[in-house]
Design an enzyme around this catalytic site. Structure first.
Site, PDB file in Angstrom:
ATOM      1  N   GLN A 176       0.806  -1.224   0.000  1.00  0.00           N
ATOM      2  CA  GLN A 176       0.000   0.000   0.000  1.00  0.00           C
ATOM      3  C   GLN A 176       0.839   1.274   0.000  1.00  0.00           C
ATOM      4  O   GLN A 176       0.293   2.372  -0.112  1.00  0.00           O
ATOM      5  CB  GLN A 176      -0.939   0.007   1.215  1.00  0.00           C
ATOM      6  CG  GLN A 176      -1.885  -1.180   1.277  1.00  0.00           C
ATOM      7  CD  GLN A 176      -2.677  -1.373  -0.005  1.00  0.00           C
ATOM      8  OE1 GLN A 176      -3.260  -0.447  -0.528  1.00  0.00           O
ATOM      9  NE2 GLN A 176      -2.652  -2.597  -0.519  1.00  0.00           N
ATOM     10  N   ASN A 177       2.167   1.155   0.141  1.00  0.00           N
ATOM     11  CA  ASN A 177       3.015   2.344   0.077  1.00  0.00           C
ATOM     12  C   ASN A 177       3.039   2.824  -1.372  1.00  0.00           C
ATOM     13  O   ASN A 177       3.199   2.031  -2.295  1.00  0.00           O
ATOM     14  CB  ASN A 177       4.425   2.039   0.585  1.00  0.00           C
ATOM     15  CG  ASN A 177       5.209   3.318   0.813  1.00  0.00           C
ATOM     16  OD1 ASN A 177       5.398   4.126  -0.086  1.00  0.00           O
ATOM     17  ND2 ASN A 177       5.674   3.493   2.044  1.00  0.00           N
ATOM     18  N   ARG A 178       2.905   4.126  -1.543  1.00  0.00           N
ATOM     19  CA  ARG A 178       2.762   4.678  -2.891  1.00  0.00           C
ATOM     20  C   ARG A 178       4.070   5.180  -3.495  1.00  0.00           C
ATOM     21  O   ARG A 178       4.076   5.767  -4.571  1.00  0.00           O
ATOM     22  CB  ARG A 178       1.698   5.778  -2.849  1.00  0.00           C
ATOM     23  CG  ARG A 178       0.349   5.149  -2.493  1.00  0.00           C
ATOM     24  CD  ARG A 178      -0.653   6.087  -1.929  1.00  0.00           C
ATOM     25  NE  ARG A 178      -0.214   6.659  -0.655  1.00  0.00           N
ATOM     26  CZ  ARG A 178      -0.843   7.659  -0.046  1.00  0.00           C
ATOM     27  NH1 ARG A 178      -1.908   8.177  -0.582  1.00  0.00           N
ATOM     28  NH2 ARG A 178      -0.403   8.138   1.099  1.00  0.00           N
ATOM     29  N   THR A 237       4.758   8.877   1.605  1.00  0.00           N
ATOM     30  CA  THR A 237       4.046   7.970   0.699  1.00  0.00           C
ATOM     31  C   THR A 237       3.451   6.787   1.451  1.00  0.00           C
ATOM     32  O   THR A 237       2.819   5.925   0.860  1.00  0.00           O
ATOM     33  CB  THR A 237       4.996   7.449  -0.397  1.00  0.00           C
ATOM     34  OG1 THR A 237       6.091   6.759   0.220  1.00  0.00           O
ATOM     35  CG2 THR A 237       5.501   8.584  -1.271  1.00  0.00           C
TER      36      THR A 237
END
Length: 162
Positions: free
Chosen positions: A43-45, A142
């Site tokens: 889920q880290n962008r 992020t």
């Protein structure tokens, strides 16, 4: 209740002699450590943001991620070499041993430093700034914990690294 655990930075910095921009995180999350690379939480962008800024597809493998940053003269690392931490909670970090960022700069052409989030900025200013003399620009995190920023907002905020 979760306990503190001592962790050493599991990843070497990603850079080469052509790196001109350094992006620093705080310390790898549990998911990143399990996935054996920076920003490994699904889920880290981070990788979506970088890919968008560089006009490339989102890299999937560690080798693709390394290749992406190096092609664009970007180095990545973390501010912390080791610390005590509960899970992935940045707010729990204590007993910090900072990374040798000044030493890294000696091996590169890095001119600009960016930090991924508030704690990375605080730690950079405390531990690295006196040795590097280069102010770091704080970018919005992020991390999936930073739900305040949509992906499009992150991409726009991070555009400054170009």
């Amino acid at each position: 209740m979760a306990e503190y655990e001592h962790h050493e930075q599991p990843f070497a910095p990603v850079f080469d002699e052509n790196s001109k921009v350094l992006i620093l995180g705080t310390f790898p999350s549990v998911k990143s450590r399990a996935n054996n690379f920076y920003y490994g939480h699904p889920q880290n962008r981070f990788w979506k943001v970088l890919a968008a800024l560089c006009g490339e597809l989102v890299p999937q493998t560690v080798e693709e991620k390394k290749s992406l940053v190096l092609r664009h003269q970007i180095a990545i690392w973390d501010v912390i070499e080791s610390c005590d931490i509960i899970g992935s909670s940045d707010s729990s970090i204590k007993n910090v041993v900072p990374a040798d960022i000044a030493g890294l700069l000696c091996k590169t052409q890095i001119e600009r430093i960016y930090v991924n989030g508030t704690l990375a900025k605080t730690l950079y200013d405390r531990f690295a700034l006196p040795a590097t003399g280069i102010d770091a620009v704080k970018l919005p995190s992020t991390s999936p914990a930073n739900a305040r920023f949509r992906l499009e907002q992150l991409i726009e905020s991070w555009r400054t690294i170009l």
